[in-house]
Motif scaffolding. Structure first.
Motif, PDB file in Angstrom:
ATOM      1  N   ARG A   7       0.771  -1.482   0.206  1.00  0.00           N
ATOM      2  CA  ARG A   7       0.400  -0.027   0.284  1.00  0.00           C
ATOM      3  C   ARG A   7       0.701   1.279  -0.009  1.00  0.00           C
ATOM      4  O   ARG A   7       1.777   1.656   0.688  1.00  0.00           O
ATOM      5  CB  ARG A   7      -0.521  -0.100   0.812  1.00  0.00           C
ATOM      6  CG  ARG A   7      -1.878  -1.011   1.202  1.00  0.00           C
ATOM      7  CD  ARG A   7      -2.936  -1.300   2.080  1.00  0.00           C
ATOM      8  NE  ARG A   7      -3.974   0.275   1.999  1.00  0.00           N
ATOM      9  CZ  ARG A   7      -5.127   0.084   2.794  1.00  0.00           C
ATOM     10  NH1 ARG A   7      -4.291  -0.912   4.244  1.00  0.00           N
ATOM     11  NH2 ARG A   7      -6.028   0.747   2.966  1.00  0.00           N
ATOM     12  N   GLY A   8       0.586   2.391  -0.798  1.00  0.00           N
ATOM     13  CA  GLY A   8       0.870   3.201  -0.430  1.00  0.00           C
ATOM     14  C   GLY A   8       0.482   4.152   0.559  1.00  0.00           C
ATOM     15  O   GLY A   8      -0.224   3.933   1.588  1.00  0.00           O
ATOM     16  N   ARG A   9       1.563   5.231   1.273  1.00  0.00           N
ATOM     17  CA  ARG A   9       1.562   5.887   2.209  1.00  0.00           C
ATOM     18  C   ARG A   9       1.873   7.254   2.197  1.00  0.00           C
ATOM     19  O   ARG A   9       2.474   8.308   1.209  1.00  0.00           O
ATOM     20  CB  ARG A   9       2.462   5.801   3.030  1.00  0.00           C
ATOM     21  CG  ARG A   9       2.444   5.845   4.577  1.00  0.00           C
ATOM     22  CD  ARG A   9       4.094   5.535   5.652  1.00  0.00           C
ATOM     23  NE  ARG A   9       5.469   5.824   4.609  1.00  0.00           N
ATOM     24  CZ  ARG A   9       5.694   7.162   5.427  1.00  0.00           C
ATOM     25  NH1 ARG A   9       5.192   7.662   6.559  1.00  0.00           N
ATOM     26  NH2 ARG A   9       6.633   7.033   4.660  1.00  0.00           N
TER      27      ARG A   9
ATOM     28  N   THR B 236      -6.130   5.392  -3.614  1.00  0.00           N
ATOM     29  CA  THR B 236      -5.388   4.902  -4.392  1.00  0.00           C
ATOM     30  C   THR B 236      -4.839   3.797  -3.851  1.00  0.00           C
ATOM     31  O   THR B 236      -3.408   3.038  -3.395  1.00  0.00           O
ATOM     32  CB  THR B 236      -3.597   6.177  -4.302  1.00  0.00           C
ATOM     33  OG1 THR B 236      -3.687   6.273  -3.086  1.00  0.00           O
ATOM     34  CG2 THR B 236      -3.892   6.620  -5.335  1.00  0.00           C
ATOM     35  N   ASP B 237      -6.083   3.159  -2.610  1.00  0.00           N
ATOM     36  CA  ASP B 237      -5.580   2.356  -1.476  1.00  0.00           C
ATOM     37  C   ASP B 237      -4.762   2.680  -0.732  1.00  0.00           C
ATOM     38  O   ASP B 237      -3.889   1.227  -0.477  1.00  0.00           O
ATOM     39  CB  ASP B 237      -5.620   1.139  -2.194  1.00  0.00           C
ATOM     40  CG  ASP B 237      -5.771  -0.468  -1.523  1.00  0.00           C
ATOM     41  OD1 ASP B 237      -6.963   0.079  -0.594  1.00  0.00           O
ATOM     42  OD2 ASP B 237      -5.458  -1.247  -1.337  1.00  0.00           O
TER      43      ASP B 237
ATOM     44  N   GLN C 129     -13.604   5.502   6.738  1.00  0.00           N
ATOM     45  CA  GLN C 129     -12.234   6.017   6.204  1.00  0.00           C
ATOM     46  C   GLN C 129     -10.992   5.750   7.224  1.00  0.00           C
ATOM     47  O   GLN C 129      -9.726   5.944   7.388  1.00  0.00           O
ATOM     48  CB  GLN C 129     -11.737   6.889   4.890  1.00  0.00           C
ATOM     49  CG  GLN C 129     -12.840   7.366   3.729  1.00  0.00           C
ATOM     50  CD  GLN C 129     -11.889   5.701   3.121  1.00  0.00           C
ATOM     51  OE1 GLN C 129     -10.697   5.826   2.910  1.00  0.00           O
ATOM     52  NE2 GLN C 129     -13.145   5.057   2.510  1.00  0.00           N
ATOM     53  N   THR C 130     -11.898   6.226   8.515  1.00  0.00           N
ATOM     54  CA  THR C 130     -10.976   6.174   9.886  1.00  0.00           C
ATOM     55  C   THR C 130      -9.594   4.880  10.089  1.00  0.00           C
ATOM     56  O   THR C 130      -8.829   5.214  10.189  1.00  0.00           O
ATOM     57  CB  THR C 130     -12.128   6.599  11.329  1.00  0.00           C
ATOM     58  OG1 THR C 130     -12.648   5.181  11.504  1.00  0.00           O
ATOM     59  CG2 THR C 130     -12.713   7.875  11.287  1.00  0.00           C
ATOM     60  N   ALA C 131     -10.467   3.620   9.391  1.00  0.00           N
ATOM     61  CA  ALA C 131      -8.780   2.779   9.811  1.00  0.00           C
ATOM     62  C   ALA C 131      -7.655   3.465   8.756  1.00  0.00           C
ATOM     63  O   ALA C 131      -6.872   2.463   8.977  1.00  0.00           O
ATOM     64  CB  ALA C 131     -10.093   1.348   9.083  1.00  0.00           C
TER      65      ALA C 131
END
Length: 149
Positions: free
Chosen positions: A8-10, A35-36, A87-89
């Motif tokens: 996953r991107g950061r 972009t997951d 989206q908090t996770a």
């Protein structure tokens, strides 16, 4: 760390509780969804400098808990206000000691993107870009997005 998490991107986003930083956080979360990616919402804190009869001196160490606690509360409030519940996770909150620009540049190492608001709590009202945003755009180790309200 799982293989999925490593792939996953950061995205790192600076959050100081200002409306501009909340706009940047909202933008970063939307981009992360597309972009997951994960979002590292970062708040910097430091002791305020004090001026005494011998010049600039450090603030008493017992202020650290109060200052760090206030920074943590501001970060948590901004995330609660700006991030949709679904989206908090995806959002990881972090506090780091130091100046905002130095902390963001350090946190941006290895990130895919650094997101900042155009102005924080300080600065001049007529400026197009705040000092932290300007420093980050000039020195970041990754692409930078400056979100304007």
């Amino acid at each position: 760390m799982s293989a999925d998490a490593r792939e996953r991107g950061r995205i790192v986003v600076g959050v100081d509780g200002s409306e501009s930083s909340k706009d940047a956080l909202r933008w970063a979360v939307r981009q992360a969804e597309l972009t997951d990616s994960t979002v590292d919402a970062v708040t910097a804190w430091e002791y305020p400098p004090l001026y005494g009869s011998i010049g600039w001196i450090d603030a008493p160490q017992e202020l650290a808990g109060d200052i760090k606690g206030a920074a943590s509360r501001a970060l948590n409030h901004a995330v609660k206000e700006a991030v949709p519940p679904d989206q908090t996770a995806r959002v990881h909150c972090g506090l780091a000691y130091g100046t905002p620009a130095a902390v963001l540049l350090d946190q941006a190492r290895g990130a895919d993107l650094l997101v900042v608001g155009s102005h924080g709590h300080g600065g001049f009202a007529g400026a197009l870009l705040g000092s932290v945003g300007q420093h980050c755009t000039q020195h970041a180790p990754c692409p930078v997005v400056v979100v304007r309200g």
